[in-house]
Design an enzyme around this catalytic site. Structure first.
Site, PDB file in Angstrom:
ATOM      1  N   LYS A  10       0.824  -1.215   0.000  1.00 57.25           N
ATOM      2  CA  LYS A  10       0.000   0.000   0.000  1.00 57.25           C
ATOM      3  C   LYS A  10       0.865   1.275   0.000  1.00 57.25           C
ATOM      4  O   LYS A  10       2.082   1.222   0.225  1.00 57.25           O
ATOM      5  CB  LYS A  10      -0.934  -0.039   1.212  1.00 57.25           C
ATOM      6  CG  LYS A  10      -1.958  -1.198   1.149  1.00 57.25           C
ATOM      7  CD  LYS A  10      -2.985  -1.071   2.262  1.00 57.25           C
ATOM      8  CE  LYS A  10      -4.004  -2.198   2.190  1.00 57.25           C
ATOM      9  NZ  LYS A  10      -5.091  -2.006   3.197  1.00 57.25           N
ATOM     10  N   TYR A  50     -12.611  -1.949  -3.838  1.00 59.67           N
ATOM     11  CA  TYR A  50     -13.135  -2.095  -2.479  1.00 59.67           C
ATOM     12  C   TYR A  50     -14.662  -1.987  -2.420  1.00 59.67           C
ATOM     13  O   TYR A  50     -15.208  -1.632  -1.370  1.00 59.67           O
ATOM     14  CB  TYR A  50     -12.500  -1.051  -1.569  1.00 59.67           C
ATOM     15  CG  TYR A  50     -11.083  -1.399  -1.129  1.00 59.67           C
ATOM     16  CD1 TYR A  50     -10.844  -2.522  -0.335  1.00 59.67           C
ATOM     17  CD2 TYR A  50      -9.998  -0.601  -1.481  1.00 59.67           C
ATOM     18  CE1 TYR A  50      -9.558  -2.841   0.087  1.00 59.67           C
ATOM     19  CE2 TYR A  50      -8.710  -0.918  -1.053  1.00 59.67           C
ATOM     20  CZ  TYR A  50      -8.495  -2.040  -0.269  1.00 59.67           C
ATOM     21  OH  TYR A  50      -7.231  -2.350   0.163  1.00 59.67           O
ATOM     22  N   ARG A  86      -1.757 -14.612   4.273  1.00 65.40           N
ATOM     23  CA  ARG A  86      -2.426 -13.919   5.382  1.00 65.40           C
ATOM     24  C   ARG A  86      -1.701 -14.146   6.708  1.00 65.40           C
ATOM     25  O   ARG A  86      -1.663 -13.257   7.558  1.00 65.40           O
ATOM     26  CB  ARG A  86      -3.901 -14.317   5.452  1.00 65.40           C
ATOM     27  CG  ARG A  86      -4.671 -13.672   4.298  1.00 65.40           C
ATOM     28  CD  ARG A  86      -6.149 -13.948   4.342  1.00 65.40           C
ATOM     29  NE  ARG A  86      -6.869 -13.225   5.375  1.00 65.40           N
ATOM     30  CZ  ARG A  86      -7.338 -11.991   5.261  1.00 65.40           C
ATOM     31  NH1 ARG A  86      -7.132 -11.300   4.163  1.00 65.40           N
ATOM     32  NH2 ARG A  86      -8.034 -11.440   6.242  1.00 65.40           N
ATOM     33  N   ASN A 113      -2.213   0.224   6.792  1.00 62.02           N
ATOM     34  CA  ASN A 113      -1.741  -1.062   7.314  1.00 62.02           C
ATOM     35  C   ASN A 113      -0.809  -1.801   6.355  1.00 62.02           C
ATOM     36  O   ASN A 113      -0.743  -3.027   6.367  1.00 62.02           O
ATOM     37  CB  ASN A 113      -2.916  -1.930   7.773  1.00 62.02           C
ATOM     38  CG  ASN A 113      -3.819  -2.371   6.647  1.00 62.02           C
ATOM     39  OD1 ASN A 113      -3.702  -1.887   5.520  1.00 62.02           O
ATOM     40  ND2 ASN A 113      -4.714  -3.296   6.934  1.00 62.02           N
ATOM     41  N   HIS A 116      -2.132  -5.541   1.672  1.00 58.92           N
ATOM     42  CA  HIS A 116      -3.421  -6.228   1.539  1.00 58.92           C
ATOM     43  C   HIS A 116      -3.185  -7.634   1.044  1.00 58.92           C
ATOM     44  O   HIS A 116      -2.286  -7.869   0.237  1.00 58.92           O
ATOM     45  CB  HIS A 116      -4.304  -5.476   0.523  1.00 58.92           C
ATOM     46  CG  HIS A 116      -5.496  -6.276   0.059  1.00 58.92           C
ATOM     47  ND1 HIS A 116      -6.678  -6.298   0.742  1.00 58.92           N
ATOM     48  CD2 HIS A 116      -5.658  -7.110  -1.008  1.00 58.92           C
ATOM     49  CE1 HIS A 116      -7.528  -7.111   0.100  1.00 58.92           C
ATOM     50  NE2 HIS A 116      -6.930  -7.602  -0.960  1.00 58.92           N
ATOM     51  N   GLU A 127      -9.762 -10.496  -7.474  1.00 59.42           N
ATOM     52  CA  GLU A 127      -8.801  -9.406  -7.309  1.00 59.42           C
ATOM     53  C   GLU A 127      -7.663  -9.495  -8.335  1.00 59.42           C
ATOM     54  O   GLU A 127      -7.218  -8.467  -8.859  1.00 59.42           O
ATOM     55  CB  GLU A 127      -8.260  -9.419  -5.876  1.00 59.42           C
ATOM     56  CG  GLU A 127      -9.340  -9.052  -4.868  1.00 59.42           C
ATOM     57  CD  GLU A 127      -8.929  -9.213  -3.413  1.00 59.42           C
ATOM     58  OE1 GLU A 127      -9.777  -8.959  -2.540  1.00 59.42           O
ATOM     59  OE2 GLU A 127      -7.765  -9.589  -3.149  1.00 59.42           O
TER      60      GLU A 127
END
Ligand code: CMP
Length: 142
Positions: A10, A50, A86, A113, A116, A127
């Site tokens: 990000k 999103y 993850r 954060n 993603h 995605e």
């Protein structure tokens, strides 16, 4: 099974010069990068990506942040890739992320954060297709 998952570095992490450090986490975890590029999202692209969060109170801030600077988008391939990715990302909120995870080490808040990762194989397929054509996905032969 060998899976593909989708990843974003990000704008905060790109701005902090953490692209390479985060890519190293992927590679050290055995995830192979099979596609990668830098993009600066438009508002429309961020809202589309999103869309599932469009009714959430943080949606405006999320779109503002994700369009605040360039991002890296990549496709990661490996055994159990969705969950493996993850695991190394850590919890969405870096304050709750396990020590040694990407978000614990590089993120500052739930809004900024650092990275993603797709939450399921179905999300991963959607995605990946949002940002990459099939020709851009490279078979890793070695
Ligand atoms: P990401 O995995 O990119 O998906 C949506 C993002 O919204 C999430 O990471 C967070 O950075 C951001 N976000 C902000 N507030 C929340 C919240 N309360 N719950 C989930 N995501 C949030």
């Amino acid at each position: 099974a060998i899976e593909r998952t989708f990843s974003i570095v990000k704008p905060d992490a790109v701005g902090n010069n953490k692209i390479g450090a985060i890519y190293s986490r992927f590679e050290d975890a055995g995830l192979k990068i099979v596609a990668s590029k830098m993009l600066h999202l438009t508002k429309e692209q961020a809202e589309g990506f999103y869309a599932e969060h469009s009714e959430r109170p943080f949606f405006g801030a999320l779109v503002g942040f994700m369009t605040s600077g360039p991002i890296m988008v990549q496709v990661l391939e490996g055994e159990n890739a969705v969950l493996a990715h993850r695991d190394i990302l850590g919890a969405t909120n870096p304050a709750e992320a396990d020590a040694g995870t990407i978000r614990a080490d590089f993120a500052t808040s739930i809004d900024e954060n650092a990275a993603h990762g797709s939450d399921s194989l179905e999300s991963a397929a959607r995605e990946i297709a949002y940002f990459f054509s099939t020709e851009e996905l490279c078979a890793r032969t070695r």
